[in-house]
Scaffold this motif. Structure first.
Motif, PDB file in Angstrom:
ATOM      1  N   TYR A 192       0.829  -1.201   0.000  1.00  0.00           N
ATOM      2  CA  TYR A 192       0.000   0.000   0.000  1.00  0.00           C
ATOM      3  C   TYR A 192       0.864   1.250   0.000  1.00  0.00           C
ATOM      4  O   TYR A 192       1.857   1.314   0.732  1.00  0.00           O
ATOM      5  CB  TYR A 192      -0.867   0.050   1.250  1.00  0.00           C
ATOM      6  CG  TYR A 192      -1.795  -1.123   1.439  1.00  0.00           C
ATOM      7  CD1 TYR A 192      -1.412  -2.222   2.204  1.00  0.00           C
ATOM      8  CD2 TYR A 192      -3.065  -1.129   0.867  1.00  0.00           C
ATOM      9  CE1 TYR A 192      -2.262  -3.289   2.383  1.00  0.00           C
ATOM     10  CE2 TYR A 192      -3.926  -2.200   1.043  1.00  0.00           C
ATOM     11  CZ  TYR A 192      -3.524  -3.274   1.801  1.00  0.00           C
ATOM     12  OH  TYR A 192      -4.367  -4.335   1.975  1.00  0.00           O
ATOM     13  N   CYS A 193       0.454   2.241  -0.774  1.00  0.00           N
ATOM     14  CA  CYS A 193       1.104   3.538  -0.620  1.00  0.00           C
ATOM     15  C   CYS A 193       0.283   4.361   0.356  1.00  0.00           C
ATOM     16  O   CYS A 193      -0.924   4.146   0.526  1.00  0.00           O
ATOM     17  CB  CYS A 193       1.293   4.253  -1.953  1.00  0.00           C
ATOM     18  SG  CYS A 193      -0.192   4.903  -2.715  1.00  0.00           S
ATOM     19  N   ALA A 194       0.948   5.290   1.001  1.00  0.00           N
ATOM     20  CA  ALA A 194       0.330   6.055   2.064  1.00  0.00           C
ATOM     21  C   ALA A 194       0.674   7.532   1.938  1.00  0.00           C
ATOM     22  O   ALA A 194       1.786   7.892   1.548  1.00  0.00           O
ATOM     23  CB  ALA A 194       0.784   5.540   3.431  1.00  0.00           C
ATOM     24  N   LEU A 195      -0.283   8.347   2.289  1.00  0.00           N
ATOM     25  CA  LEU A 195      -0.123   9.793   2.310  1.00  0.00           C
ATOM     26  C   LEU A 195      -0.094  10.269   3.758  1.00  0.00           C
ATOM     27  O   LEU A 195      -0.965   9.898   4.556  1.00  0.00           O
ATOM     28  CB  LEU A 195      -1.291  10.456   1.576  1.00  0.00           C
ATOM     29  CG  LEU A 195      -1.528  11.951   1.798  1.00  0.00           C
ATOM     30  CD1 LEU A 195      -0.355  12.769   1.271  1.00  0.00           C
ATOM     31  CD2 LEU A 195      -2.831  12.375   1.148  1.00  0.00           C
ATOM     32  N   TYR A 196       0.906  11.078   4.065  1.00  0.00           N
ATOM     33  CA  TYR A 196       0.993  11.710   5.382  1.00  0.00           C
ATOM     34  C   TYR A 196       0.682  13.204   5.203  1.00  0.00           C
ATOM     35  O   TYR A 196       1.245  13.848   4.328  1.00  0.00           O
ATOM     36  CB  TYR A 196       2.410  11.601   5.939  1.00  0.00           C
ATOM     37  CG  TYR A 196       2.932  10.198   6.098  1.00  0.00           C
ATOM     38  CD1 TYR A 196       3.826   9.674   5.172  1.00  0.00           C
ATOM     39  CD2 TYR A 196       2.559   9.411   7.179  1.00  0.00           C
ATOM     40  CE1 TYR A 196       4.329   8.394   5.317  1.00  0.00           C
ATOM     41  CE2 TYR A 196       3.062   8.129   7.335  1.00  0.00           C
ATOM     42  CZ  TYR A 196       3.943   7.628   6.404  1.00  0.00           C
ATOM     43  OH  TYR A 196       4.448   6.357   6.547  1.00  0.00           O
ATOM     44  N   LEU A 197      -0.155  13.747   6.030  1.00  0.00           N
ATOM     45  CA  LEU A 197      -0.454  15.186   5.947  1.00  0.00           C
ATOM     46  C   LEU A 197       0.635  15.957   6.681  1.00  0.00           C
ATOM     47  O   LEU A 197       0.381  16.719   7.614  1.00  0.00           O
ATOM     48  CB  LEU A 197      -1.849  15.450   6.505  1.00  0.00           C
ATOM     49  CG  LEU A 197      -2.977  14.817   5.682  1.00  0.00           C
ATOM     50  CD1 LEU A 197      -4.328  15.177   6.265  1.00  0.00           C
ATOM     51  CD2 LEU A 197      -2.905  15.228   4.211  1.00  0.00           C
ATOM     52  N   SER A 198       1.852  15.752   6.243  1.00  0.00           N
ATOM     53  CA  SER A 198       3.051  16.392   6.776  1.00  0.00           C
ATOM     54  C   SER A 198       4.060  16.456   5.640  1.00  0.00           C
ATOM     55  O   SER A 198       4.105  15.554   4.806  1.00  0.00           O
ATOM     56  CB  SER A 198       3.625  15.570   7.916  1.00  0.00           C
ATOM     57  OG  SER A 198       4.937  16.008   8.257  1.00  0.00           O
ATOM     58  N   SER A 199       4.845  17.526   5.620  1.00  0.00           N
ATOM     59  CA  SER A 199       5.874  17.627   4.583  1.00  0.00           C
ATOM     60  C   SER A 199       7.164  16.922   4.983  1.00  0.00           C
ATOM     61  O   SER A 199       7.940  16.501   4.127  1.00  0.00           O
ATOM     62  CB  SER A 199       6.172  19.095   4.266  1.00  0.00           C
ATOM     63  OG  SER A 199       6.655  19.746   5.421  1.00  0.00           O
ATOM     64  N   THR A 200       7.378  16.785   6.274  1.00  0.00           N
ATOM     65  CA  THR A 200       8.621  16.197   6.762  1.00  0.00           C
ATOM     66  C   THR A 200       8.381  14.770   7.221  1.00  0.00           C
ATOM     67  O   THR A 200       7.237  14.329   7.396  1.00  0.00           O
ATOM     68  CB  THR A 200       9.195  17.019   7.918  1.00  0.00           C
ATOM     69  OG1 THR A 200       8.209  17.089   8.954  1.00  0.00           O
ATOM     70  CG2 THR A 200       9.530  18.433   7.457  1.00  0.00           C
ATOM     71  N   ILE A 201       9.476  14.033   7.424  1.00  0.00           N
ATOM     72  CA  ILE A 201       9.365  12.659   7.904  1.00  0.00           C
ATOM     73  C   ILE A 201       9.900  12.584   9.322  1.00  0.00           C
ATOM     74  O   ILE A 201      10.803  13.325   9.702  1.00  0.00           O
ATOM     75  CB  ILE A 201      10.095  11.673   6.973  1.00  0.00           C
ATOM     76  CG1 ILE A 201      11.562  12.075   6.763  1.00  0.00           C
ATOM     77  CG2 ILE A 201       9.374  11.568   5.650  1.00  0.00           C
ATOM     78  CD1 ILE A 201      12.353  11.085   5.920  1.00  0.00           C
ATOM     79  N   SER A 202       9.354  11.680  10.078  1.00  0.00           N
ATOM     80  CA  SER A 202       9.761  11.513  11.469  1.00  0.00           C
ATOM     81  C   SER A 202       9.466  10.091  11.896  1.00  0.00           C
ATOM     82  O   SER A 202       8.727   9.364  11.223  1.00  0.00           O
ATOM     83  CB  SER A 202       9.006  12.495  12.365  1.00  0.00           C
ATOM     84  OG  SER A 202       7.621  12.228  12.335  1.00  0.00           O
ATOM     85  N   TYR A 203      10.027   9.709  13.012  1.00  0.00           N
ATOM     86  CA  TYR A 203       9.891   8.343  13.514  1.00  0.00           C
ATOM     87  C   TYR A 203       8.430   7.927  13.649  1.00  0.00           C
ATOM     88  O   TYR A 203       8.063   6.792  13.351  1.00  0.00           O
ATOM     89  CB  TYR A 203      10.602   8.251  14.863  1.00  0.00           C
ATOM     90  CG  TYR A 203      10.639   6.879  15.455  1.00  0.00           C
ATOM     91  CD1 TYR A 203       9.697   6.478  16.405  1.00  0.00           C
ATOM     92  CD2 TYR A 203      11.623   5.968  15.078  1.00  0.00           C
ATOM     93  CE1 TYR A 203       9.734   5.222  16.953  1.00  0.00           C
ATOM     94  CE2 TYR A 203      11.664   4.701  15.621  1.00  0.00           C
ATOM     95  CZ  TYR A 203      10.727   4.331  16.558  1.00  0.00           C
ATOM     96  OH  TYR A 203      10.757   3.077  17.101  1.00  0.00           O
ATOM     97  N   GLU A 204       7.602   8.868  14.074  1.00  0.00           N
ATOM     98  CA  GLU A 204       6.198   8.544  14.334  1.00  0.00           C
ATOM     99  C   GLU A 204       5.449   8.100  13.086  1.00  0.00           C
ATOM    100  O   GLU A 204       4.436   7.407  13.179  1.00  0.00           O
ATOM    101  CB  GLU A 204       5.484   9.757  14.936  1.00  0.00           C
ATOM    102  CG  GLU A 204       5.911  10.122  16.353  1.00  0.00           C
ATOM    103  CD  GLU A 204       7.287  10.754  16.406  1.00  0.00           C
ATOM    104  OE1 GLU A 204       7.893  10.702  17.503  1.00  0.00           O
ATOM    105  OE2 GLU A 204       7.751  11.291  15.381  1.00  0.00           O
ATOM    106  N   LEU A 205       5.916   8.476  11.910  1.00  0.00           N
ATOM    107  CA  LEU A 205       5.221   8.113  10.673  1.00  0.00           C
ATOM    108  C   LEU A 205       5.269   6.622  10.393  1.00  0.00           C
ATOM    109  O   LEU A 205       4.574   6.131   9.507  1.00  0.00           O
ATOM    110  CB  LEU A 205       5.798   8.884   9.485  1.00  0.00           C
ATOM    111  CG  LEU A 205       5.683  10.402   9.548  1.00  0.00           C
ATOM    112  CD1 LEU A 205       6.178  11.018   8.245  1.00  0.00           C
ATOM    113  CD2 LEU A 205       4.268  10.846   9.839  1.00  0.00           C
TER     114      LEU A 205
END
Length: 125
Positions: A95-108
């Motif tokens: 599955y591809c996933a969209l995060y409503l954030s521009s940056t990446i972090s451990y929580e993602l």
């Protein structure tokens, strides 16, 4: 509305390669981080990788690091996952996933905001 459509899955022999694509619509692709997850029926969802909005920063689960490569084409609104040296343990729905954030972090690694319907990858040994 947000749409994420995965493609590129299929049957491949162990040691082979596949390239998954995720075409998107309904949002400004270049604004947000994206990721890939996978799941085997009856097992928990596994995070694989994510990439920031510009494509400069990536992160991978150790099991796929060095074999999988995430990338994106912001002009086309498309996310990719190049999978090399596939193993039978890689058999899953991806599955591809969209995060409503521009940056990446451990929580993602633990969730996402939107997910596609998935594409099946089967690796024969």
């Amino acid at each position: 509305q947000v749409q994420l459509v995965e493609s590129g899955g299929g049957l491949v022999q162990s040691g082979g390669s596949l390239r998954l694509s995720c075409t998107t619509s309904g949002f400004t692709f270049s604004t947000y981080a994206m990721g890939w997850f996978r799941q085997v029926p009856g097992k928990r969802l596994e995070w694989l990788s994510f990439i920031n909005n510009g494509g400069e920063s990536t992160n991978y689960w150790d099991f796929v690091k060095g074999r999988f490569i995430i990338s994106r084409d912001n002009a086309k609104g498309t996310l990719y996952l190049q999978m090399n040296n596939l193993k039978s343990e890689d058999t899953a729905m991806y599955y591809c996933a969209l995060y409503l954030s521009s940056t990446i972090s451990y929580e993602l690694r633990y969730g996402y905001d939107y997910r596609g319907q998935g594409t099946q990858v089967t690796v024969s040994s």
